[in-house]
Write a protein that holds these residues in place. Structure first.
Motif, PDB file in Angstrom:
ATOM      1  N   PHE A   1       0.848  -1.188   0.000  1.00 30.35           N
ATOM      2  CA  PHE A   1       0.000   0.000   0.000  1.00 30.35           C
ATOM      3  C   PHE A   1       0.882   1.236   0.000  1.00 30.35           C
ATOM      4  O   PHE A   1       2.014   1.208   0.471  1.00 30.35           O
ATOM      5  CB  PHE A   1      -1.012   0.005   1.156  1.00 30.35           C
ATOM      6  CG  PHE A   1      -0.437   0.202   2.530  1.00 30.35           C
ATOM      7  CD1 PHE A   1       0.156  -0.846   3.215  1.00 30.35           C
ATOM      8  CD2 PHE A   1      -0.505   1.443   3.156  1.00 30.35           C
ATOM      9  CE1 PHE A   1       0.681  -0.670   4.491  1.00 30.35           C
ATOM     10  CE2 PHE A   1       0.009   1.633   4.438  1.00 30.35           C
ATOM     11  CZ  PHE A   1       0.602   0.569   5.108  1.00 30.35           C
ATOM     12  N   CYS A   2       0.358   2.316  -0.560  1.00 34.12           N
ATOM     13  CA  CYS A   2       1.145   3.522  -0.750  1.00 34.12           C
ATOM     14  C   CYS A   2       1.312   4.233   0.589  1.00 34.12           C
ATOM     15  O   CYS A   2       0.351   4.406   1.327  1.00 34.12           O
ATOM     16  CB  CYS A   2       0.443   4.433  -1.754  1.00 34.12           C
ATOM     17  SG  CYS A   2       1.344   5.947  -2.091  1.00 34.12           S
ATOM     18  N   ARG A   3       2.517   4.675   0.865  1.00 38.34           N
ATOM     19  CA  ARG A   3       2.783   5.423   2.094  1.00 38.34           C
ATOM     20  C   ARG A   3       3.167   6.866   1.777  1.00 38.34           C
ATOM     21  O   ARG A   3       3.922   7.483   2.503  1.00 38.34           O
ATOM     22  CB  ARG A   3       3.906   4.767   2.898  1.00 38.34           C
ATOM     23  CG  ARG A   3       3.480   3.880   4.063  1.00 38.34           C
ATOM     24  CD  ARG A   3       2.915   2.521   3.697  1.00 38.34           C
ATOM     25  NE  ARG A   3       3.521   1.796   2.599  1.00 38.34           N
ATOM     26  CZ  ARG A   3       4.749   1.277   2.575  1.00 38.34           C
ATOM     27  NH1 ARG A   3       5.574   1.414   3.570  1.00 38.34           N
ATOM     28  NH2 ARG A   3       5.170   0.577   1.536  1.00 38.34           N
ATOM     29  N   LEU A   4       2.643   7.430   0.698  1.00 36.45           N
ATOM     30  CA  LEU A   4       2.924   8.847   0.451  1.00 36.45           C
ATOM     31  C   LEU A   4       1.854   9.730   1.056  1.00 36.45           C
ATOM     32  O   LEU A   4       2.111  10.876   1.409  1.00 36.45           O
ATOM     33  CB  LEU A   4       3.046   9.117  -1.051  1.00 36.45           C
ATOM     34  CG  LEU A   4       4.340   8.621  -1.696  1.00 36.45           C
ATOM     35  CD1 LEU A   4       4.311   8.851  -3.185  1.00 36.45           C
ATOM     36  CD2 LEU A   4       5.559   9.290  -1.082  1.00 36.45           C
ATOM     37  N   CYS A   5       0.631   9.231   1.162  1.00 41.85           N
ATOM     38  CA  CYS A   5      -0.414  10.032   1.802  1.00 41.85           C
ATOM     39  C   CYS A   5      -1.427   9.098   2.451  1.00 41.85           C
ATOM     40  O   CYS A   5      -1.439   7.901   2.182  1.00 41.85           O
ATOM     41  CB  CYS A   5      -1.042  11.012   0.805  1.00 41.85           C
ATOM     42  SG  CYS A   5      -2.535  10.450  -0.010  1.00 41.85           S
ATOM     43  N   PRO A   6      -2.301   9.612   3.315  1.00 48.91           N
ATOM     44  CA  PRO A   6      -3.164   8.725   4.105  1.00 48.91           C
ATOM     45  C   PRO A   6      -4.357   8.130   3.357  1.00 48.91           C
ATOM     46  O   PRO A   6      -5.188   7.491   3.980  1.00 48.91           O
ATOM     47  CB  PRO A   6      -3.643   9.620   5.247  1.00 48.91           C
ATOM     48  CG  PRO A   6      -2.992  10.930   5.091  1.00 48.91           C
ATOM     49  CD  PRO A   6      -2.398  11.006   3.741  1.00 48.91           C
ATOM     50  N   VAL A   7      -4.428   8.324   2.043  1.00 47.46           N
ATOM     51  CA  VAL A   7      -5.460   7.601   1.291  1.00 47.46           C
ATOM     52  C   VAL A   7      -5.160   6.097   1.356  1.00 47.46           C
ATOM     53  O   VAL A   7      -6.059   5.268   1.325  1.00 47.46           O
ATOM     54  CB  VAL A   7      -5.530   8.098  -0.166  1.00 47.46           C
ATOM     55  CG1 VAL A   7      -6.558   7.305  -0.963  1.00 47.46           C
ATOM     56  CG2 VAL A   7      -5.915   9.578  -0.198  1.00 47.46           C
ATOM     57  N   LEU A   8      -3.884   5.735   1.457  1.00 41.42           N
ATOM     58  CA  LEU A   8      -3.460   4.347   1.677  1.00 41.42           C
ATOM     59  C   LEU A   8      -3.828   3.433   0.507  1.00 41.42           C
ATOM     60  O   LEU A   8      -4.285   2.297   0.704  1.00 41.42           O
ATOM     61  CB  LEU A   8      -4.075   3.786   2.969  1.00 41.42           C
ATOM     62  CG  LEU A   8      -3.931   4.622   4.235  1.00 41.42           C
ATOM     63  CD1 LEU A   8      -4.771   4.016   5.362  1.00 41.42           C
ATOM     64  CD2 LEU A   8      -2.483   4.716   4.663  1.00 41.42           C
ATOM     65  N   CYS A   9      -3.626   3.917  -0.714  1.00 40.92           N
ATOM     66  CA  CYS A   9      -4.020   3.138  -1.886  1.00 40.92           C
ATOM     67  C   CYS A   9      -3.286   1.794  -1.951  1.00 40.92           C
ATOM     68  O   CYS A   9      -2.063   1.733  -1.770  1.00 40.92           O
ATOM     69  CB  CYS A   9      -3.690   3.901  -3.167  1.00 40.92           C
ATOM     70  SG  CYS A   9      -4.707   5.361  -3.379  1.00 40.92           S
ATOM     71  N   GLY A  10      -4.042   0.759  -2.286  1.00 36.49           N
ATOM     72  CA  GLY A  10      -3.427  -0.530  -2.576  1.00 36.49           C
ATOM     73  C   GLY A  10      -2.707  -0.465  -3.912  1.00 36.49           C
ATOM     74  O   GLY A  10      -3.232   0.081  -4.886  1.00 36.49           O
TER      75      GLY A  10
ATOM     76  N   SER B   1      -5.276   4.823  -7.956  1.00 39.17           N
ATOM     77  CA  SER B   1      -3.963   5.320  -7.536  1.00 39.17           C
ATOM     78  C   SER B   1      -3.808   6.686  -8.178  1.00 39.17           C
ATOM     79  O   SER B   1      -4.573   7.033  -9.076  1.00 39.17           O
ATOM     80  CB  SER B   1      -2.833   4.394  -7.995  1.00 39.17           C
ATOM     81  OG  SER B   1      -2.752   4.408  -9.413  1.00 39.17           O
ATOM     82  N   CYS B   2      -2.864   7.478  -7.716  1.00 35.90           N
ATOM     83  CA  CYS B   2      -2.648   8.806  -8.305  1.00 35.90           C
ATOM     84  C   CYS B   2      -1.215   8.890  -8.825  1.00 35.90           C
ATOM     85  O   CYS B   2      -0.401   8.009  -8.575  1.00 35.90           O
ATOM     86  CB  CYS B   2      -2.954   9.903  -7.272  1.00 35.90           C
ATOM     87  SG  CYS B   2      -1.553  10.353  -6.237  1.00 35.90           S
ATOM     88  N   PRO B   3      -0.881   9.966  -9.555  1.00 40.09           N
ATOM     89  CA  PRO B   3       0.466  10.045 -10.148  1.00 40.09           C
ATOM     90  C   PRO B   3       1.586   9.991  -9.106  1.00 40.09           C
ATOM     91  O   PRO B   3       2.693   9.540  -9.432  1.00 40.09           O
ATOM     92  CB  PRO B   3       0.464  11.406 -10.856  1.00 40.09           C
ATOM     93  CG  PRO B   3      -0.944  11.858 -10.937  1.00 40.09           C
ATOM     94  CD  PRO B   3      -1.730  11.117  -9.917  1.00 40.09           C
ATOM     95  N   LYS B   4       1.305  10.419  -7.881  1.00 40.05           N
ATOM     96  CA  LYS B   4       2.360  10.384  -6.857  1.00 40.05           C
ATOM     97  C   LYS B   4       2.694   8.940  -6.490  1.00 40.05           C
ATOM     98  O   LYS B   4       3.862   8.547  -6.464  1.00 40.05           O
ATOM     99  CB  LYS B   4       1.928  11.161  -5.599  1.00 40.05           C
ATOM    100  CG  LYS B   4       1.502  12.596  -5.884  1.00 40.05           C
ATOM    101  CD  LYS B   4       1.233  13.387  -4.618  1.00 40.05           C
ATOM    102  CE  LYS B   4       0.143  12.852  -3.720  1.00 40.05           C
ATOM    103  NZ  LYS B   4      -1.236  12.849  -4.202  1.00 40.05           N
ATOM    104  N   GLY B   5       1.673   8.174  -6.215  1.00 43.28           N
ATOM    105  CA  GLY B   5       1.911   6.769  -5.875  1.00 43.28           C
ATOM    106  C   GLY B   5       2.588   6.030  -7.023  1.00 43.28           C
ATOM    107  O   GLY B   5       3.500   5.220  -6.812  1.00 43.28           O
ATOM    108  N   ARG B   6       2.160   6.349  -8.236  1.00 43.51           N
ATOM    109  CA  ARG B   6       2.751   5.652  -9.382  1.00 43.51           C
ATOM    110  C   ARG B   6       4.196   6.098  -9.612  1.00 43.51           C
ATOM    111  O   ARG B   6       4.917   5.473 -10.384  1.00 43.51           O
ATOM    112  CB  ARG B   6       1.883   5.881 -10.631  1.00 43.51           C
ATOM    113  CG  ARG B   6       0.504   5.210 -10.501  1.00 43.51           C
ATOM    114  CD  ARG B   6      -0.222   5.123 -11.843  1.00 43.51           C
ATOM    115  NE  ARG B   6      -0.567   6.412 -12.405  1.00 43.51           N
ATOM    116  CZ  ARG B   6      -1.692   7.104 -12.144  1.00 43.51           C
ATOM    117  NH1 ARG B   6      -2.585   6.612 -11.300  1.00 43.51           N
ATOM    118  NH2 ARG B   6      -1.925   8.270 -12.706  1.00 43.51           N
TER     119      ARG B   6
HETATM  120  S1  SF4 Z   1      -1.460   6.705  -4.725  1.00 38.61           S
HETATM  121 FE1  SF4 Z   1      -1.746   8.914  -4.431  1.00 38.61          FE
HETATM  122  S2  SF4 Z   1      -3.736   9.115  -3.402  1.00 38.61           S
HETATM  123 FE2  SF4 Z   1      -3.066   6.970  -3.189  1.00 38.61          FE
HETATM  124  S3  SF4 Z   1      -2.008   6.913  -1.204  1.00 38.61           S
HETATM  125 FE3  SF4 Z   1      -0.461   7.240  -2.781  1.00 38.61          FE
HETATM  126  S4  SF4 Z   1      -0.209   9.461  -2.886  1.00 38.61           S
HETATM  127 FE4  SF4 Z   1      -2.132   9.073  -1.801  1.00 38.61          FE
END
Ligand code: SF4
Ligand SMILES: Nc1nc2c(c(=O)[nH]1)N[C@H]1C(S)=C(S)[C@@H](COP(=O)(O)OP(=O)(O)OC[C@H]3O[C@@H](n4cnc5c(=O)[nH]c(N)nc54)[C@H](O)[C@@H]3O)O[C@H]1N2
Ligand SMILES: Nc1nc2c(c(=O)[nH]1)N[C@H]1C(S)=C(S)[C@@H](COP(=O)(O)OP(=O)(O)OC[C@H]3O[C@@H](n4cnc5c(=O)[nH]c(N)nc54)[C@H](O)[C@@H]3O)O[C@H]1N2
Ligand SMILES: [Mo]
Length: 658
Positions: A6-15, A41-46
């Motif tokens: 899961f993404c740890r860049l922001c608290p959305v916690l995307c799988g 997912s968003c461009p940051k997580g990717r």
């Molecule tokens: S993919 Fe984007 S929206 Fe999702 S947790 Fe990561 S930074 Fe946040």
């Protein structure tokens, strides 16, 4: 190889599904099977792969510029910290928690344990430059600062967003995955209203009121005034508020009739009337705020009025209102919570700035420069943050950081703060560490606990943050904690067999009324907030008389300063300004923006997507560092919360010769 995490860049916690070839990350995409985020997912997580392979990734521990071994680094750091504590006391060692301190669950647990062990009270974090108004108001109104009102994406309700742009940010407190889909559904159903001086991606989805910065409180006060005449829920109020509080609330908003509010905000009276009508028709409403308001001088009042509108309409915890995430790990809904006293739990903030409050176990970042200058802080341990970019009053703070006896920085890439560090702790990035959402579960859009294993091996000579601070602690007399990596599975046993545990039901309502509110009643008119609203009315400097003010915004492809230099992260550095506020400036021109504190240069985006009298400045860039424009003088810091004004401060703009 494909790995789930899961993404740890922001608290959305995307799988996420991360594909690797040998040790290289070749792609990152949303995990369609993830029960919380279902493929989003968003461009940051990717861009996590780009962050992992960042060209200026920190590879090894360093003493200043000299690469060294972990043992040599930690021996030296421990000896210096010990000497500083012995000579000057524990508060001379300060800790600053940045964004990626919360995001590294096990790492932060160890940093906190070490800070407690040292008994330092010099704890700082990004909360006091981001959201402290929110916690302060939550504590005063409910008794619990940790309450985060959130949108339920599965139950669309009439929603008013004030100073937040979730299409880009994914929300400020409560977060949203797939924000466009969720907000479009709200807009097409119960209704979406957006108060923002800028026509944002979010504003385009709903009904936009281009309010003047510094006038949100006036608008919300007038809405509340009208609802208290017609549109509130008297039965709910009778049982969930004190009658004398309601009377004080009524009196406090009485001066704000719609005409006065509309004039101050420079919006059409009929727009405010229509908003009131919409709330009357729906009966319940969600009013969500963001950094546009928490960073403004009227932050506490806006936050309070937003809560009060939701309280008088009986909206909190109602199926058509905001719910409160009790935390997937803490599950506050399953225990009794001791409410804070009515006046909150503020303590004196820091010896050099005694008038500023300390709240929630932290000192205000506004005091950090003074604390260093006074010799009260001699060592600073920076964890997942970039104070040289993010903290206010950069002109003063940046040189002071270089005077510290110890500046130990735990980061993943070179930053302005790392450049000034005496001790560089090259720690594991998100893909290289075991992790848990221990500190960020509160902000997710459902009750969801997660854990992940490291999915790529630790590169170069990096160490996981929890190991670094365990090893440092051992040198300072703190015993290791064998149970550390079990903590999330001990608390949420389901995590032992599955990396994601989505609670059933995923959202709970009613627990705040039952377990948090003293006597089941909201303190709907806290005296310090009533006083701040009164002062707003009397304030000599009407927002209308300041010709140009700066407001903050987030960029889609970076997370504050992170990713600004990789994966197309630097695409949003322009200053947005209305043509009438930038005479002689053509779209794309270089301009100079000055405040009383400093000057930055950037490209202008001349556009009617922003109202007159406002310039929108991005946050998180080193070249256009907006912290150069902010000040920590007494009149720029809120006395109740300790928050620095970072939105709605006076600036002037001038074109640079072509
Ligand atoms: S993919 Fe984007 S929206 Fe999702 S947790 Fe990561 S930074 Fe946040
Ligand atoms: N004027 C003005 N000032 C502001 C704001 C504004 O809008 N205007 N915004 C404010 C807000 S909302 C916030 S939250 C703060 C942010 O304040 P900070 O948290 O101090 O700043 P960030 O830019 O988020 O810094 C994050 C740092 O963490 C590092 N990092 C990334 N991943 C990891 C990791 O996995 N582990 C570790 N250890 N480090 C990692 C990055 O390289 C970066 O240096 O700034 C605030 N300051
Ligand atoms: N893509 C991306 N996502 C992020 C971040 C990021 O850097 N990039 N940062 C994360 C962090 S640390 C945080 S704190 C959150 C912040 O999340 P948000 O608070 O949603 O942040 P923004 O997207 O900047 O939206 C703030 C909005 O407030 C408006 N505004 C400014 N001043 C005023 C005012 O006086 N009144 C009103 N009504 N509006 C005003 C701005 O124009 C802007 O559109 O985002 C998080 N998510
Ligand atoms: Mo933030």
């Amino acid at each position: 190889m494909e790995h789930r995490t899961f993404c740890r860049l922001c608290p959305v916690l995307c799988g996420l599904v991360v594909t690797t070839e040998d040790d290289r990350v070749v792609s990152v995409r949303g995990d369609a099977d993830h029960p919380l985020t279902r493929g989003y997912s968003c461009p940051k997580g990717r861009a996590l792969g780009a962050l992992h392979h960042h060209p200026r990734r920190l590879d090894a521990p360093r003493l200043g510029d000299e690469v060294t071994s972990w043992d040599a680094l930690l021996d030296d750091l421990a000896a210096r910290l010990r000497a500083i504590v012995d000579a000057h006391g524990p508060d001379a060692v300060a800790v600053y928690h940045g964004t990626h301190s919360w995001n590294d669950g096990f790492g932060r647990m160890r940093v906190e344990a070490l800070a407690r062990h040292l008994r330092t009270k010099s704890i700082y974090s990004a909360i006091s430059v981001d959201a402290i108004a929110r916690l302060t108001v939550a504590e005063l109104v409910s008794g619990l600062g940790a309450l985060v009102p959130a949108i339920d994406p599965d139950a669309p309700a009439l929603t008013v967003l004030v100073g937040t742009n979730p299409v880009v940010s994914h929300g400020h407190a409560g977060t949203l995955a797939d924000p466009v889909r969720v907000l479009r559904r709200i807009a097409q159903g119960p209704g979406l209203w957006v108060l923002d001086p800028r026509r944002t991606e979010t504003a385009r989805l709903g009904r936009h009121l281009a309010v003047r910065p510094g006038a949100d409180a006036a608008v919300l006060a007038s809405v509340l005034r009208e609802l208290l005449r017609d549109g509130h829920d008297p039965q709910y109020l009778a049982s969930h508020a004190h009658a004398d509080d309601v009377a004080r609330l009524r009196a406090a908003v009485e001066p704000w009739d719609v005409a006065r509010a509309a004039a101050r905000a420079d919006v059409d009276e009929r727009d405010i009337d229509a908003l009131v009508d919409a709330i009357r028709r729906a009966g319940r409403v969600i009013v969500g705020t963001g950094t546009g308001t928490t960073m403004s001088a009227e932050a506490n009042v806006v936050e309070w009025l937003a809560w009060a509108i939701q309280i008088v309409t009986g909206s909190f915890e109602h199926p058509q209102g905001a719910w409160f995430n009790p935390g997937a790990h803490a599950r506050l809904d399953r225990r009794d919570v001791a409410a804070a006293p009515a006046e909150g739990r503020a303590v004196p903030g820091a010896p050099s700035r005694p008038a500023l409050p300390g709240r929630f176990g932290e000192r205000p970042c506004a005091a950090l420069a003074d604390e260093i200058e006074a010799g009260n802080v001699r060592a600073l341990v920076v964890v997942g943050g970039d104070p040289a970019t993010a903290l206010p009053d950069h002109t003063r703070l940046a040189p002071l950081l270089r005077t510290l006896e110890v500046l130990a920085v735990a980061d993943v890439v070179e930053t302005g703060t790392v450049a000034a560090a005496t001790h560089v702790l090259a720690v594991a990035g998100p893909l290289e560490r075991d992790d848990t959402n221990w500190y960020t579960d509160w902000f997710a859009s459902a009750i969801c606990a997660q854990r992940t294993d490291a999915i790529v091996p630790l590169g170069a000579d990096r160490r996981a943050m929890h190991e670094v601070f365990t090893a440092l602690g051992a040198r300072l007399g703190l015993a290791p904690d064998e149970s550390l990596l079990r903590r999330s599975t001990d608390r949420v046993p389901e995590l032992a067999t599955s990396p994601v545990h989505l609670a059933e039901p995923p959202r709970v309502r009613g627990w705040v009324h039952e377990r948090v509110l003293p006597g089941g009643r909201w303190r709907v008119a806290p005296p310090p907030l009533v006083e701040q609203l009164e002062a707003l009315g009397e304030r000599a400097r009407d927002p209308a008389t300041t010709p140009l003010v700066a407001i903050p915004r987030r960029a889609p492809r970076r997370m504050n300063s992170t990713l600004h230099d990789v994966a197309r992260g630097d695409d949003d550095s322009a200053l947005w300004v209305h043509p009438s506020s930038a005479p002689g400036v053509t779209d794309g021109d270089e301009v100079e923006l000055s405040s009383r504190a400093g000057t930055i240069r950037a490209r202008a985006r001349v556009t009617t997507d922003i109202r007159e009298g406002v310039v929108s400045v991005p946050h998180g860039l080193a070249a256009q560092n907006v912290a150069l424009l902010t000040s920590t003088d007494d009149d720029a810091v809120d006395p109740l919360s300790g928050m620095v004004t970072q939105s709605g401060f006076a600036v002037s703009l001038r074109p640079l010769p072509r």
